[in-house]
Design a protein around this motif. Structure first.
Motif, short mmCIF file in Angstrom:
data_model
loop_
_atom_site.label_atom_id
_atom_site.label_comp_id
_atom_site.label_asym_id
_atom_site.label_seq_id
_atom_site.Cartn_x
_atom_site.Cartn_y
_atom_site.Cartn_z
N THR A 68 0.81 -1.26 0.11
CA THR A 68 0.31 0.37 0.06
C THR A 68 0.87 1.72 0.28
O THR A 68 1.69 1.60 0.87
CB THR A 68 -0.83 0.23 1.71
N ILE A 69 0.81 2.07 -0.98
CA ILE A 69 1.10 2.97 -1.23
C ILE A 69 0.10 4.39 -0.50
O ILE A 69 -0.83 4.24 -1.00
CB ILE A 69 2.02 3.83 -2.72
N SER A 70 0.69 5.28 -0.02
CA SER A 70 0.50 6.10 0.89
C SER A 70 1.61 8.07 0.76
O SER A 70 2.78 7.49 0.72
CB SER A 70 -0.17 6.27 2.72
N ARG A 71 0.30 8.86 1.09
CA ARG A 71 1.58 9.89 0.98
C ARG A 71 1.11 10.61 2.41
O ARG A 71 0.15 10.34 3.43
CB ARG A 71 0.81 10.96 0.21
N GLY A 72 2.10 11.65 2.72
CA GLY A 72 1.95 12.41 3.87
C GLY A 72 1.77 13.40 3.74
O GLY A 72 0.79 13.84 2.93
N ASN A 73 0.92 14.37 5.43
CA ASN A 73 0.36 15.60 5.18
C ASN A 73 0.69 16.62 3.98
O ASN A 73 0.29 17.89 3.53
CB ASN A 73 -0.36 16.12 6.19
N ASP A 74 2.18 16.41 4.39
CA ASP A 74 2.76 17.61 3.46
C ASP A 74 3.25 17.60 2.06
O ASP A 74 3.58 18.63 1.51
CB ASP A 74 4.48 18.34 4.57
N LYS A 75 2.48 15.99 1.95
CA LYS A 75 2.64 15.73 -0.20
C LYS A 75 3.83 15.44 -0.32
O LYS A 75 4.10 15.59 -1.14
CB LYS A 75 2.04 16.56 -1.26
N ASN A 76 4.96 16.21 0.58
CA ASN A 76 6.46 15.57 0.34
C ASN A 76 7.08 14.33 1.02
O ASN A 76 7.68 14.27 0.28
CB ASN A 76 7.53 16.42 0.14
N THR A 77 6.55 13.84 0.66
CA THR A 77 6.69 12.77 1.65
C THR A 77 6.24 11.24 1.39
O THR A 77 4.09 11.65 0.97
CB THR A 77 6.52 12.47 3.32
N VAL A 78 6.65 10.44 0.64
CA VAL A 78 5.44 8.90 0.18
C VAL A 78 6.02 7.71 1.34
O VAL A 78 6.99 7.02 1.95
CB VAL A 78 6.02 9.08 -1.26
N TYR A 79 4.91 6.73 1.40
CA TYR A 79 5.03 5.26 2.34
C TYR A 79 4.69 4.74 1.20
O TYR A 79 3.87 4.41 0.69
CB TYR A 79 4.05 5.86 3.50
N LEU A 80 5.66 3.32 1.37
CA LEU A 80 5.04 1.49 1.09
C LEU A 80 5.36 1.09 2.07
O LEU A 80 6.22 0.65 2.58
CB LEU A 80 6.46 2.29 -0.25
N GLN A 81 3.78 0.54 2.34
CA GLN A 81 3.50 -0.82 3.20
C GLN A 81 3.67 -1.69 2.73
O GLN A 81 2.73 -1.81 1.94
CB GLN A 81 2.19 -0.30 4.13
#
Length: 120
Positions: A68-81
């Motif tokens: 699952t990919i998601s973004r941080g609130n600042d839109k400059n960070t991305v996560y991959l679970q």
């Protein structure tokens, strides 16, 4: 210039989970998309997942239903679970972004890569 810093890789047993993070910094006017690609030894780099500025998400076929990919609130960070990891997920994972450094200049940038090893 845009810099990407990845973290979260490591060694995990089959069936386990890992979470990768990627933070973009530098001269950023706007980000078009951020995402993850991976490259295993002897193989070409392949898509893992991307998310664009509108929130549209694309996954590689090999990871659908597990990652699952998601973004941080600042839109400059991305996560991959990454869940239900398999040995074939072993690869160097690279963060990528298409971004405007100014209103008229855009380019693609890559992180340095983080190793993910799935092994018992």
């Amino acid at each position: 210039q845009v810099q990407l810093v990845e973290s979260g890789g490591g060694l995990v047993q089959p069936g386990g989970s890992l979470r990768l993070s990627c933070a973009a910094s530098g001269t950023i006017f706007s980000i078009v998309s951020m995402g993850w690609y991976r490259q295993a030894p002897g193989k070409e780099r392949e898509l893992v997942a991307t998310i664009n500025s509108g929130g549209a998400i694309d996954y590689g076929n090999a990871v659908k239903g597990r990652f699952t990919i998601s973004r941080g609130n600042d839109k400059n960070t991305v996560y991959l679970q990454m869940n239900s990891l398999k040995p074939e997920d072993t690869a160097v994972y690279y963060c990528n972004t298409y971004a405007y450094a100014s209103p008229t200049s855009w380019d693609s940038w890559w992180g340095q890569g983080t190793q993910v090893t799935v092994s018992s």
